[in-house]
Design an enzyme around this catalytic site. Sequence first.
Site, short mmCIF file in Angstrom:
data_model
loop_
_atom_site.label_atom_id
_atom_site.label_comp_id
_atom_site.label_asym_id
_atom_site.label_seq_id
_atom_site.Cartn_x
_atom_site.Cartn_y
_atom_site.Cartn_z
N CYS A 2 0.71 -1.26 -0.08
CA CYS A 2 -0.10 0.19 -0.17
C CYS A 2 0.93 1.44 -0.12
CB CYS A 2 -1.02 -0.26 1.23
SG CYS A 2 -1.85 -1.61 1.28
N ARG A 27 3.22 1.52 -7.10
CA ARG A 27 3.16 0.18 -6.04
C ARG A 27 2.26 -0.79 -6.55
NH1 ARG A 27 6.38 1.49 -1.42
NH2 ARG A 27 5.13 0.47 -0.11
N TRP A 75 -3.48 -2.01 -1.45
CA TRP A 75 -3.44 -3.02 -2.35
C TRP A 75 -4.14 -4.33 -1.64
CZ3 TRP A 75 -2.27 -4.54 -7.26
CH2 TRP A 75 -2.00 -5.84 -7.36
N ASN A 99 -0.51 0.04 6.12
CA ASN A 99 0.04 -0.94 5.12
C ASN A 99 0.71 -1.97 5.94
OD1 ASN A 99 1.42 -2.03 3.11
ND2 ASN A 99 3.32 -0.43 2.90
N GLY A 100 0.40 -3.19 5.09
CA GLY A 100 0.98 -4.28 6.06
C GLY A 100 -0.01 -5.34 6.26
N GLU A 479 14.38 -14.59 -17.74
CA GLU A 479 13.79 -13.27 -17.41
C GLU A 479 13.21 -12.68 -18.60
OE1 GLU A 479 13.77 -11.04 -15.20
OE2 GLU A 479 13.67 -9.46 -15.79
N LYS A 483 9.64 -10.78 -18.43
CA LYS A 483 9.27 -9.36 -19.12
C LYS A 483 8.00 -9.51 -20.01
CE LYS A 483 10.68 -7.65 -16.57
NZ LYS A 483 11.54 -8.10 -15.73
N GLU A 486 4.92 -10.13 -17.99
CA GLU A 486 4.46 -9.12 -17.14
C GLU A 486 3.77 -8.01 -18.03
OE1 GLU A 486 8.28 -8.46 -15.07
OE2 GLU A 486 6.84 -8.29 -13.60
N HIS A 502 12.96 -32.93 -24.45
CA HIS A 502 12.37 -33.72 -23.26
C HIS A 502 10.84 -33.25 -23.10
CE1 HIS A 502 16.40 -35.17 -22.51
NE2 HIS A 502 16.87 -33.99 -22.45
N LYS A 598 4.86 -3.19 -7.53
CA LYS A 598 6.11 -3.13 -7.81
C LYS A 598 7.04 -3.69 -6.45
CE LYS A 598 10.07 -1.69 -9.29
NZ LYS A 598 10.65 -2.53 -10.49
C1 AGP Z 1 10.08 -8.23 -11.72
O1 AGP Z 1 9.95 -7.46 -13.11
C2 AGP Z 1 8.80 -8.34 -11.14
N1 AGP Z 1 8.06 -7.22 -11.06
C3 AGP Z 1 9.02 -9.09 -9.88
O2 AGP Z 1 9.38 -10.39 -10.41
C4 AGP Z 1 10.13 -8.82 -8.88
O3 AGP Z 1 11.26 -8.92 -9.33
C5 AGP Z 1 10.08 -9.60 -7.70
O4 AGP Z 1 8.94 -9.45 -7.01
C6 AGP Z 1 11.14 -9.49 -6.63
O5 AGP Z 1 10.97 -8.12 -6.14
P1 AGP Z 1 12.25 -7.57 -5.55
O6 AGP Z 1 13.47 -7.69 -6.38
O7 AGP Z 1 11.98 -6.01 -5.19
O8 AGP Z 1 12.76 -8.33 -4.14
#
Ligand code: AGP
Length: 603
Positions: A2, A27, A75, A99-100, A479, A483, A486, A502, A598
């Site tokens: 949040c 966020r 959130w 938040n939390g 990765e 990307k 996402e 396989h 984020k």
């Molecule tokens: C990355 O593109 C993602 N948004 C997500 O996988 C992120 O890498 C993951 O949540 C870990 O976050 P951090 O590196 O802040 O720990």
Amino acid sequence: MCGIVGYIGKREKREFLLDGLKELEYRGYDSAGIAVLHQSEINYFKASGKLDNLTEKTKDFRSLGFGIGIAHTRWATHGKPTEINAHPHWGEFSFVIHNGIIENYMEIKKELQGEGVSFLSQTDSEVIVHLFEKYIKQNFTAQVAFEKTINSLKGAYAILLISKIAPESIFFAKNAVPLIVGRNAKDELFFGSSDAPLIGFADEVIYLEDGSYGWANEKEINLYKNSQKMQPNFKLLNSSKIYAQKDGFRFFMEKEIYEQSIVTSETLMGRIKDDKVFFEELSEYDFNDIEEIKICACGTSYHAALASSYLFERIAKIRCSVEIASEFRYKEPLLDKKTLFLIISQSGETADTLQALKMAKKAGLKTLAVCNVDNSSIVRISDVTILTRAGIEKGVASTKAFATQVLVLWLLSLHVARSKGKLSEDLCKTEIKALRGVPTVLKVNEELHEKLHRLSKRYLHGHGFFFIGRDIFFPLALEGALKLKEISYLHAEGYPAGEMKHGPIALADSTLFTVALMPQTLLYDKIKSNVEELSARDATILAISPKEFALADDFIKTQPYEHPMSEFFEMMVITQLLALEISVRLGNDVDMPRNLAKSVTVE
Ligand code: AGP
């Protein structure tokens, strides 16, 4: 995940609070709200959905002159993302934002309901304000009531509470999720979940520690930890708002891809001296009793970890294992004190990674964080931290943070190799030369970007993508797939090229897109034959390689670099831009993709 903003002072509060929430939008959130206490009158507004809805609701509200205000983007963790569950939550004369996760909220809620308190929301957060008012009604002062409330809570929280019984003060508390207090020379006080909303307003800030709480008014900040009065330790807030803007790019993510060249030169700054790797942070650190490195992370940070594991074993000749934090937490891992526990995290607040770190510390392991946010929870708990220096990364899909993580880990593999006497002069020279070249490799070639923009129109459908690679290009394939997933919402899988036969090759047909990472410096013939197998089954191949590959349906020619890591970073930029351009064509919100946040501060 949040967002929290708070203000004490005379400026118009609606504008500051809403602008502050806008700075925290990255966020991720699903509702928002504000409350302002001015001349003993509390005005509050809440709205589900985007911030524009709250802006609309508050369009006729203004609040000039001394007052206090709190604002929140939510959130959802407990309770659906509805207006009633949006913060602030209120009792009879007080308002709270949080938040939390309050882990013991059900017990507290049941006890309060048994005493006749009625709850409006399904959230855990609402218990805070009712508990506070319960103590007020028992004739405790606001300060004692707040302290008793905080002491009753278990779990993670960043809290701001305002109340008519203390109309000049904001009550605050912090545990396991970030909360920052800022001030300036005009006797204004600011609160935020991160630096972003304070940039341009506060001159100096306190990054509150876990377990700290207190109350602030125009004249003073009363800070406590475990009932002990603490001296606020202000630090200069030196981030520049400019960096947090898009400065001409369409998206923060695009800006951050282009920034990789400059931020990696900052990452390297002071860390290569006389052709040797140097970490000031590690000057007191002894690796000699370390026999293994265990790395723990999530998401993109996990991919950086996986790539570095090849380097630690190949360069530093040290065993290296990599764990996904959410798995590690519950697998009852066997931990050995001769293992260095490495945590990789951009935000430094990822719940799973943070908990894994706490497990390692409890088991007596040395812990080292590679993190992008100073003073974050992971930084504060780790024995030592190496900051990646990527600057604020606002795009939810991580790019420059990944690049700087891999770079720091590569540097670290050389540092460990040297400290364990495994680094030959020749190898050191080769690696240092390649390291110094990374910022140049990461300079985005505009013609290449334009080519990827044109190419992307062909990849908007199909029944999915495979990204394939070998060795360090396998984590890069993971990765690249992440990307794309996402920000385009298309299905993509990263896979070891040697594994396709396989099983996955059963999927090969003309609508299966395969992005093949084909470096010339590592196992080229192996990856080439893997791609030929796919091409023979009519899969559509996008080959990325310095070597021409006639069987490719699309081909991106890369530079004939002599070092695998140079090829790694160039191909990284290509996969980032490919994902960006496909996402743009699909009309998605590149910086704030659906369902994502984020910083994943809940498990
Ligand atoms: C990355 O593109 C993602 N948004 C997500 O996988 C992120 O890498 C993951 O949540 C870990 O976050 P951090 O590196 O802040 O720990």
